[in-house]
Design an enzyme around this catalytic site. Structure first.
Site, PDB file in Angstrom:
ATOM      1  N   HIS A   1     -17.054   6.236 -16.920  1.00  0.00           N
ATOM      2  CA  HIS A   1     -16.080   6.962 -17.736  1.00  0.00           C
ATOM      3  C   HIS A   1     -14.811   6.153 -17.949  1.00  0.00           C
ATOM      4  O   HIS A   1     -13.724   6.717 -18.026  1.00  0.00           O
ATOM      5  CB  HIS A   1     -15.778   8.315 -17.086  1.00  0.00           C
TER       6      HIS A   1
ATOM      7  N   ARG B   1       8.863  -5.450   8.773  1.00  0.00           N
ATOM      8  CA  ARG B   1       9.047  -4.154   8.113  1.00  0.00           C
ATOM      9  C   ARG B   1       9.296  -4.296   6.615  1.00  0.00           C
ATOM     10  O   ARG B   1       9.207  -3.324   5.877  1.00  0.00           O
ATOM     11  CB  ARG B   1      10.210  -3.403   8.761  1.00  0.00           C
TER      12      ARG B   1
ATOM     13  N   TRP C   1      16.354  -3.519   2.752  1.00  0.00           N
ATOM     14  CA  TRP C   1      15.339  -3.404   1.706  1.00  0.00           C
ATOM     15  C   TRP C   1      16.031  -2.622   0.595  1.00  0.00           C
ATOM     16  O   TRP C   1      16.363  -1.444   0.768  1.00  0.00           O
ATOM     17  CB  TRP C   1      14.138  -2.652   2.252  1.00  0.00           C
TER      18      TRP C   1
ATOM     19  N   LYS D   1      -5.863  -2.942  -0.310  1.00  0.00           N
ATOM     20  CA  LYS D   1      -5.631  -4.127   0.519  1.00  0.00           C
ATOM     21  C   LYS D   1      -5.483  -5.363  -0.370  1.00  0.00           C
ATOM     22  O   LYS D   1      -4.580  -6.159  -0.188  1.00  0.00           O
ATOM     23  CB  LYS D   1      -6.775  -4.372   1.513  1.00  0.00           C
TER      24      LYS D   1
ATOM     25  N   LYS E   1       6.889  -1.942   5.631  1.00  0.00           N
ATOM     26  CA  LYS E   1       5.925  -1.405   6.593  1.00  0.00           C
ATOM     27  C   LYS E   1       6.108   0.096   6.765  1.00  0.00           C
ATOM     28  O   LYS E   1       5.155   0.845   6.877  1.00  0.00           O
ATOM     29  CB  LYS E   1       6.105  -2.125   7.936  1.00  0.00           C
TER      30      LYS E   1
ATOM     31  N   GLU F   1      -2.176  -5.244  -2.469  1.00  0.00           N
ATOM     32  CA  GLU F   1      -0.966  -5.351  -1.650  1.00  0.00           C
ATOM     33  C   GLU F   1      -0.625  -6.792  -1.292  1.00  0.00           C
ATOM     34  O   GLU F   1       0.527  -7.189  -1.344  1.00  0.00           O
ATOM     35  CB  GLU F   1      -1.166  -4.613  -0.308  1.00  0.00           C
TER      36      GLU F   1
ATOM     37  N   ASN G   1      20.752   2.512   7.826  1.00  0.00           N
ATOM     38  CA  ASN G   1      19.410   2.767   7.268  1.00  0.00           C
ATOM     39  C   ASN G   1      19.416   4.182   6.700  1.00  0.00           C
ATOM     40  O   ASN G   1      19.991   5.084   7.318  1.00  0.00           O
ATOM     41  CB  ASN G   1      18.333   2.727   8.353  1.00  0.00           C
ATOM     42  N   GLY G   2      18.742   4.384   5.590  1.00  0.00           N
ATOM     43  CA  GLY G   2      18.686   5.726   5.010  1.00  0.00           C
ATOM     44  C   GLY G   2      19.384   5.741   3.664  1.00  0.00           C
ATOM     45  O   GLY G   2      19.666   4.685   3.083  1.00  0.00           O
TER      46      GLY G   2
HETATM   47  C1  G6P Z   1       3.884   1.820   3.408  1.00  0.00           C
HETATM   48  C2  G6P Z   1       3.033   0.755   4.089  1.00  0.00           C
HETATM   49  C3  G6P Z   1       1.568   1.180   4.061  1.00  0.00           C
HETATM   50  C4  G6P Z   1       1.411   2.558   4.692  1.00  0.00           C
HETATM   51  C5  G6P Z   1       2.319   3.588   4.019  1.00  0.00           C
HETATM   52  C6  G6P Z   1       2.337   4.900   4.792  1.00  0.00           C
HETATM   53  O1  G6P Z   1       3.611   1.845   2.056  1.00  0.00           O
HETATM   54  O2  G6P Z   1       3.188  -0.489   3.439  1.00  0.00           O
HETATM   55  O3  G6P Z   1       0.793   0.245   4.784  1.00  0.00           O
HETATM   56  O4  G6P Z   1       0.093   2.963   4.581  1.00  0.00           O
HETATM   57  O5  G6P Z   1       3.662   3.115   3.995  1.00  0.00           O
HETATM   58  O6  G6P Z   1       2.896   4.648   6.048  1.00  0.00           O
HETATM   59  P1  G6P Z   1       2.657   5.533   7.334  1.00  0.00           P
HETATM   60  O7  G6P Z   1       3.474   4.846   8.399  1.00  0.00           O
HETATM   61  O8  G6P Z   1       3.174   6.897   7.013  1.00  0.00           O
HETATM   62  O9  G6P Z   1       1.222   5.528   7.627  1.00  0.00           O
END
Ligand code: G6P
Length: 612
Positions: free
Chosen positions: A508, A27, A76, A489, A607, A492, A102-103
């Site tokens: 442009h 995550r 995080w 991709k 994640k 990231e 969390n939160g």
């Molecule tokens: C984070 C993840 C992305 C994902 C985005 C939206 O940034 O790293 O891979 O696309 O969240 O997440 P969701 O679970 O709402 O699709």
């Protein structure tokens, strides 16, 4: 993002919590910690910056950290750097109570000020520490942990999933949620608390998803769920329907590669049981809508973040083309704060792999507050978004562990494309088109498998661009969002700056960047706008750009201007994204792997982004 694991039973909590935290590593996190109540009844807390392995290094051997009750956390960083002091669990001044959270506690500054004036001493920069002190404050007065937790939570503004233990009550975990997922796992004479079922699935598949404002108190023998006003809640036990193997890497080097290779199956799972061959259309029963309701849709707003936003954009192209319904695609974070205009006849669709993304959830709530019907396209059963929408469609992609989303993306695109056909067939789309679509869709899984056979070839191409500092992705029409996704991709996981552009728009601005060093990855498939994109690529070539082309099998003409060509099988326009994205996923994967980076857990990313 942050993760919670708790255990209460007859076994040693320490290895169970540590193992659970490792399952949550995907995550994204930057520090971790654990608290147990040992056999002497003492609260022991261990915290470390970095990875779980770093936490294990500072911990005594499991037999020396024995206790039946434990809670752990992966953090995080939001408020305060990823230091030991800021890592969870946080403890109260008396060293009795430990809390993982969390939160975000939005009013923590005010609460902290009050608590400091009462003599509490804070040691971290976090918002979370305020919970440990606040619960400690009420515990001193009440001497009842459940009551103390509830009293504290009544003062809190913000979001939380928490688990709390207290050395006075070694046989008790109290956990609560508001806006941040929390799950009770029910084993044989043992219980688990977690923010993500992946952490506990090796122990039990029986779970209760807590709702907002619910508090669960767990002892070795039993559990009770009450709401914040002390009313007992009758909870529903759910059975997790996926296997432990889905969260194991198997023979693959990384989860991301495994998930890319799972796409023939995951895409098929997204459409299985949803095709109506008799009427040459599609069934999406979870939307709970009558044919008339479908026909009365005048506008669709799709809301999402990250990769899900890119699939939403493909959804726009598909739905507008097949159903002639105007579709607006919004970033959830923008939608929620801009006082959005939602005209009558609009439906809102939120797209989220995790079903927990904070901005998407808030946007969903905002739309519902305005009386609009909101539908969800999610992967995680029982997630907050799945629960709060008026109806929805699960993508059934299976657990996605790699932070860079791959199979969830193609499954989302599949479902949005099904929706386009369904809406189209409700209106003017001919049955012959519906029939052709169903035939073509059924061939997609095999066609993805064919593309995957080029894995080694794509790795060789990746080797030639792995030292680049920039990359440009170009596509048009249905493949413009694919270009955005390909660029996302790459950035990231490889940390190479990459941009996606509609190919003609390149003139442009980005054209100024083109030279012999910058790879230009172009999707130039045989479709209605093929000639247009070929002209755009000629412009790149004229400036000595090096072009890697994703082309339709059999199209030799692209060889003239391409340094490399990756051929993919032919399909109808609306289904092209399901194929064209696959080589881009592999290209990004191999570049990151060749750069020896942590593909599954790229730096700074999470994640599931459960904070704003
Ligand atoms: C984070 C993840 C992305 C994902 C985005 C939206 O940034 O790293 O891979 O696309 O969240 O997440 P969701 O679970 O709402 O699709």
């Amino acid at each position: 993002m942050c993760g919670i694991v708790g255990y209460l039973g007859k076994r040693n909590a320490t290895p169970i919590v540590i193992e659970g935290l490792k399952r949550l590593e995907y995550r994204g996190y930057d520090s971790a910690g654990l608290a147990i109540i040992d056999t002497e009844g003492d609260l022991k807390v261990f915290r470390e910056e970095g990875k779980i392995i770093d936490l294990e290094r500072i911990m005594p051997a499991p037999e020396k950290s024995f206790g039946n009750t434990g809670i752990g956390h992966t953090r995080w960083a939001t408020h305060g750097e990823p230091t030991v002091a800021n890592a969870h669990p946080h403890i109260c001044c008396r060293n009795q109570i430990a809390v993982v959270h969390n939160g975000i506690i939005e009013n923590y500054k005010l609460l902290k000020k009050k608590l400091i004036s009462e003599g509490h001493i804070f040691v971290s920069d976090t918002d979370s520490e305020v919970l440990a002190h606040l619960i400690g404050y009420f515990y001193e007065a009440e001497h009842d942990l459940v009551t103390a937790v509830k009293e504290a939570l009544k003062l809190v503004e913000g979001t939380y999933g928490i688990a709390v233990i207290c050395s006075d009550n070694p046989d008790l975990i109290v956990a609560a949620r508001k806006g941040s997922p929390l799950i009770l796992g029910i084993g044989n004479d043992e219980f688990f608390i977690t923010s993500d079922v992946s952490a506990i699935i090796i122990h039990t598949k029986k779970v209760i998803y807590l709702h907002d404002d619910e508090v669960v108190s767990v002892t070795k023998e039993n559990f009770e769920i009450t709401n914040i006003d002390n009313e007992v809640v009758k909870a529903k036990i759910s059975e997790i329907d996926w296997e432990v193997s889905s969260i194991e890497k198997g023979d693959f080097k990384h989860f991301m590669l495994k998930e890319i290779f799972e796409q023939p199956t995951s895409v098929e799972n997204a459409f299985r049981g949803r095709l109506d061959h008799k009427l040459s259309t599609v069934k999406l029963g979870g939307l709970n809508m009558t044919p008339d309701e479908f026909r009365n849709i005048e506008k669709i707003q799709i809301i999402a973040c990250g990769t899900s936003w890119h699939s939403a954009l493909i959804g726009k192209y598909v739905i507008e083309s097949l159903a002639r319904i105007s579709v607006e695609v919004e970033y959830a974070s923008e939608f929620r704060y801009k006082n959005p205009i939602i005209p009558p006849g609009t439906i809102v669709i939120v797209v989220s792999q995790s079903g927990e993304t904070a901005d998407t959830l808030a946007a969903l709530r905002e739309a519902r507050t305005r009386g609009v019907k909101v539908f969800g396209i999610t992967n995680v059963i029982g997630s907050s978004i799945a629960r709060e929408t008026d109806g929805g469609v699960y993508i059934h992609a299976g657990t996605e562990i790699g932070v860079a989303s791959t199979k969830a993306f193609t499954s989302q695109v599949t479902v949005l494309t099904l929706l386009g056909v369904l809406l189209g067939r409700m209106k003017h789309l001919a049955p012959t088109y519906g029939k052709k679509f169903l035939e073509e869709l059924k061939m997609i899984p095999n066609k993805i498998s064919e593309i995957l056979e080029n894995n080694h070839y794509i790795r060789n191409i990746a080797d030639t661009i792995k030292s680049s500092t920039n990359a440009l992705y170009l596509g048009r029409g249905f493949n413009y969002p694919v270009a955005l996704e390909g660029a996302l991709k790459l950035k990231e996981i490889s940390y190479i700056h990459a941009e996606g552009y509609p190919a003609a728009e390149m003139k442009h601005g980005p054209i100024a960047l083109i030279d012999k060093n910058m790879p230009v990855i172009a999707i130039a498939l045989k479709d209605e706008i093929y000639d247009k994109i070929i002209s755009n690529l000629a412009e790149v070539k004229a400036r000595n750009g090096r072009i890697i082309t994703i082309a339709t099998r059999g199209d030799d003409s692209v060889q003239d201007f391409s340094e490399n060509v990756i051929y993919i099988p032919e399909t109808i326009d609306v289904l092209q994204p399901l194929l064209s994205v696959v080589p881009l996923q592999l290209l990004a994967y191999h570049v990151a792997d060749l750069r020896e980076l942590n593909v599954d857990q790229p730096r700074n990313l999470a994640k599931s982004v459960t904070v704003e």
